[in-house]
Write a protein that holds these residues in place. Structure first.
Motif, PDB file in Angstrom:
ATOM      1  N   LEU A 295       0.838  -1.197   0.000  1.00 52.10           N
ATOM      2  CA  LEU A 295       0.000   0.000   0.000  1.00 52.10           C
ATOM      3  C   LEU A 295       0.873   1.246   0.000  1.00 52.10           C
ATOM      4  N   LEU A 296       0.369   2.288  -0.593  1.00 52.50           N
ATOM      5  CA  LEU A 296       1.082   3.553  -0.643  1.00 52.50           C
ATOM      6  C   LEU A 296       0.101   4.639  -0.205  1.00 52.50           C
ATOM      7  N   GLU A 297       0.328   5.115   0.999  1.00 53.13           N
ATOM      8  CA  GLU A 297      -0.562   6.161   1.513  1.00 53.13           C
ATOM      9  C   GLU A 297      -0.034   7.495   1.031  1.00 53.13           C
TER      10      GLU A 297
ATOM     11  N   SER B  51     -15.028   8.183   1.776  1.00 50.27           N
ATOM     12  CA  SER B  51     -15.023   8.074   0.322  1.00 50.27           C
ATOM     13  C   SER B  51     -13.595   8.035  -0.218  1.00 50.27           C
ATOM     14  N   SER B  52     -12.651   8.591   0.519  1.00 47.13           N
ATOM     15  CA  SER B  52     -11.274   8.608   0.040  1.00 47.13           C
ATOM     16  C   SER B  52     -10.317   8.114   1.124  1.00 47.13           C
ATOM     17  N   SER B  53      -9.492   7.148   0.738  1.00 47.26           N
ATOM     18  CA  SER B  53      -8.526   6.610   1.678  1.00 47.26           C
ATOM     19  C   SER B  53      -7.140   7.187   1.427  1.00 47.26           C
ATOM     20  N   HIS B  54      -6.967   7.835   0.254  1.00 46.80           N
ATOM     21  CA  HIS B  54      -5.651   8.325  -0.165  1.00 46.80           C
ATOM     22  C   HIS B  54      -4.601   7.216  -0.115  1.00 46.80           C
ATOM     23  N   THR B  55      -5.053   5.996  -0.333  1.00 44.31           N
ATOM     24  CA  THR B  55      -4.126   4.874  -0.281  1.00 44.31           C
ATOM     25  C   THR B  55      -4.218   4.082  -1.580  1.00 44.31           C
ATOM     26  N   ILE B  56      -3.082   4.026  -2.262  1.00 43.42           N
ATOM     27  CA  ILE B  56      -3.010   3.329  -3.554  1.00 43.42           C
ATOM     28  C   ILE B  56      -2.532   1.901  -3.319  1.00 43.42           C
ATOM     29  N   ILE B  57      -3.092   0.965  -4.105  1.00 47.70           N
ATOM     30  CA  ILE B  57      -2.619  -0.420  -4.028  1.00 47.70           C
ATOM     31  C   ILE B  57      -1.634  -0.659  -5.167  1.00 47.70           C
TER      32      ILE B  57
END
Lengths: 474, 474
Positions: free
Chosen positions: B400-402, B436-442
């Motif tokens: 994960l990339l926050e 709605s937004s986690s700001h976390t990319i997989i």
């Protein structure tokens, strides 16, 4: 301080062994919740191993949740609520469901293809070609409906040999018709009522039952599914084999086909599933055209398999969806990966494309004709021929044998079995049995060893016509 | 008298052509219901063809229901209630659902294996060996659960590498986990409530939805499925990936595992489905032991796939059923044929048995570690590193990339896409979205081309951190 001897660690690395021993001590309660573990450095010194070894063991125990760390303080034992017994299971072996057919001399219930009829040499050659020529394609994920080359080859084949005009996109390839039936239920809905032919191929009902969908039997008359009986049900979907019904062998004539299509058109949610499982093996004249080929209204889902035409152990089938359902499939079910491996899809594609399928089917049709004629000749030349009547012998890979007998069907089956011959009777294929005994045996002949035919017929007739006073001695 | 010219018959045989023309005349109404046809002999004479040719055409028309015969009188046209149009369909081509990934420079949503990582040479060699050494076995129908040799090899593998004690009979081999989930639903019941992790792997929910079974999302905490949240649902079945959750990467610790097993034991119909999809690819320390290995109560259905460890295009998965369910499967579902071809089963059996699987997994684990480290290095060396946080990078094939950003997740995805980079965000994997937004990319990295890594990270960061004033120019 934790003390472990490393002498008995066998093949384990130092860290693995240390990890296992600490884990055991936590699970056994020797190390209790929130107990502080020695520092990595101290434990390493104490056990005369390196700090990194201890660190690796602690990290693994942390990852699995046996330890927790407190910053600048150290490592602690987690609270493991060991309500569960932890001894590894030693399960007993469970008896597998195995086929009993090997104990029979001949099995007339077996509709498998003969191993020696599979075109092994050609198939192997094409597999080698697939490995060399399609190496890159093999590693590209197949669309849900199957690789396009194969679907194009199937569409061409259907056009040439079944008179069907379909696009490759309408075709969905899957690992066996049973799998595809499951897809159809998901496509059309679990809330629909599915009508099946009665009598009929039992596996279809099993699949509907396993999916807990409502499945109603519809009686047949001499033209196949009786339209009046069908109208009396709440059926939305009708499953049938119009080109060759199993087990009766009925070919649904053209006017009944139109009646059934008219039934399907009467309501929006109605569909017909046409199972064309052995249409290639009509032994006189031309194949009967598919119902799908006269459907201009998008009401027929066509289904066929290469398990019949190639080998029972090849698990490749396909269905042709009408346009509307095709779009529904793409929208709702194309998240499913194709269940046939790319490797077998490319091999089959080449098999069809290079004309081998057509040749193989022609060869097999001749083979089955010879096989059938051998059996019929044995029956006709038998002294008991006057007591049997051969029926529906022109199509597909089975025919019917009506027996003039006082015995019940159960008794016939038992008497044949006593001679080493396995049979089923027509009555067994009914969901709504009207008569308990039909005195009609189903002779599946595709898998019978040719050299055993004369003896098999002799044994069968010996069995079913045996005198009740002497059959106890067998 | 019927008159047809045979000049335009093309490749058709005389009988086929005659059959087609009479059929056309019946369908068009030129020949009407109950009209008597000329006798075979008269028609043959009239058309200057042999009687047998006419007979073959008449017989085919009889078989398809266009004609009927009256004993000693002759052949008559059947009453075809032609309510249906008969023009063959010319369907338009339906657009296939195609993967759009090719338009991206790099696709971080793709969890496929790289084609070049597949052990092609060894696999080909084993396929050849299968053709030569298992020619007879290939033609013998596989038991429903798969060939015994393969199931024995899998049982050994699970014992050696996952610490699981299972018998081959508990194993069911199938064409992909998706297929096996369908079997599980049929085994456990469509009336049960299935709980899935929220967030979680979306395909699982799709399968439950496609089967119209009740599927409830259960919130996670830092240890995985929250037991209190689970207890508040009506769930009978819990689906989870305790060794490495997708997409959060959470490893369920041992005490939570016991809590979940305790939950399962509280009611007779409760079960846990353990999806162990990438447990082999823990990149530090040892693999996390399977939940199944500590289950002494027969409550865990274990599931794994060779699509992850070997290739996405190999469609072979398996499940391990607890003894009671195994007996239920044998009783109710073993009528299903195994969906994996014998050929691939024997090839995979040899691959495992000869130690290739173990070697391949070790090789791939190193490969993925290098791949991950390359990506992490690029991220750490990037000027924007201070605005991201790397999470859960030790296990499985994604991390994960926050992101420290004001943008919504939808905007992040759009901005990355404008640079040719496809991403998904954690928030997309929720059924019950709380934020709605986690700001976390997989970041899925198993399928990324190594040589594209530096540029991909540069493009990703350029995209997501780009100034709003200039991103319209891209």
């Amino acid at each position: 301080m934790l003390t472990y001897s490393f002498e008995k660690r066998g093949n384990d690395s130092l860290y693995e062994y240390l990890y296992k021993r600490i884990k055991e001590d936590i699970l056994s309660g020797t190390l209790t919740a929130d107990e502080k573990l020695p520092s990595k450095r101290n434990l390493a010194k104490h056990l005369d191993i390196s700090t990194i070894t201890v660190e690796n063991a602690y990290n693994q125990l942390m990852a699995e949740g046996y330890l927790y760390s407190v910053s600048k303080k150290g490592f602690y034992v987690n609270d493991i609520s060991s309500q569960m017994p932890i001894a590894p299971k030693r399960p007993e072996r469970i008896p597998d469901v195995r086929d009993k057919k090997n104990s029979y001399f001949t099995d007339f219930t077996d509709n498998a293809t003969r191993p020696d009829s599979f075109p092994f040499t050609i198939w192997n050659k094409l597999m080698r070609l697939t490995m060399s020529d399609y190496a890159d394609e093999l590693m590209v994920r197949s669309p849900s409906g199957g690789i396009l080359l194969l679907r194009e080859a199937i569409a061409d084949y259907l056009y040439q040999f079944r008179g069907m005009h379909v696009t490759p996109e309408q075709i969905v390839v899957g690992a066996g018709t049973e799998y595809l039936y499951n897809m159809i239920i998901q496509l059309l809905g679990q809330d629909k009522t599915y009508a099946v032919e009665d009598p009929g191929y039992q596996k279809i009902s099993h699949i509907y039952d396993a999916n807990r969908v409502t499945c109603v039997p519809v009686a047949l008359d001499e033209s196949g599914v009786n339209t009046n009986a069908l109208n009396e049900t709440q059926a939305d979907i009708l499953h049938l084999s119009p080109s060759h019904h199993f087990p009766t062998g009925i070919v649904t004539p053209i006017n009944r086909r139109y009646e059934l299509l008219t039934w399907a058109c009467a309501k929006k949610n109605r569909y017909i599933i046409e199972d064309d499982y052995d249409s290639e093996f009509r032994l006189v004249g031309k194949p009967i055209p598919a119902l799908q080929s006269i459907d201009t209204t998008g009401k027929v889902i066509y289904m066929n398999t290469f398990s019949k035409s190639l080998s029972s152990t090849i698990r490749i089938s396909y269905m042709v969806l009408p346009k509307e359902l095709c779009e529904k499939y793409n929208h709702h079910l194309s998240f499913y990966s194709c269940t046939v491996s790319n490797f077998e899809q490319y091999t089959l594609y080449q098999f069809i494309e290079r004309g081998h399928l057509e040749k193989h089917i022609n060869r097999m049709r001749n083979h089955y004709r010879i096989q059938r004629d051998r059996i019929l000749t044995c029956i006709r030349n038998h002294p008991y021929f006057s007591r049997v009547k051969i029926k529906e012998e022109h199509a597909g890979l089975h025919f019917l044998l009506e027996i003039d007998t006082q015995y019940s069907d159960e008794e016939l089956i038992k008497k044949a079995a006593q001679k080493g011959i396995r049979i089923t009777c027509l009555s067994q294929y009914y969901r709504n049995r009207t008569t308990s005994s039909s005195h009609t045996i189903i002779i599946n002949y595709s898998g019978i060893q040719p050299e055993r035919i004369p003896e098999s017929i002799q044994l069968l007739f010996d069995g079913i016509f045996s005198d009740p006073t002497c059959h106890t001695t067998n």
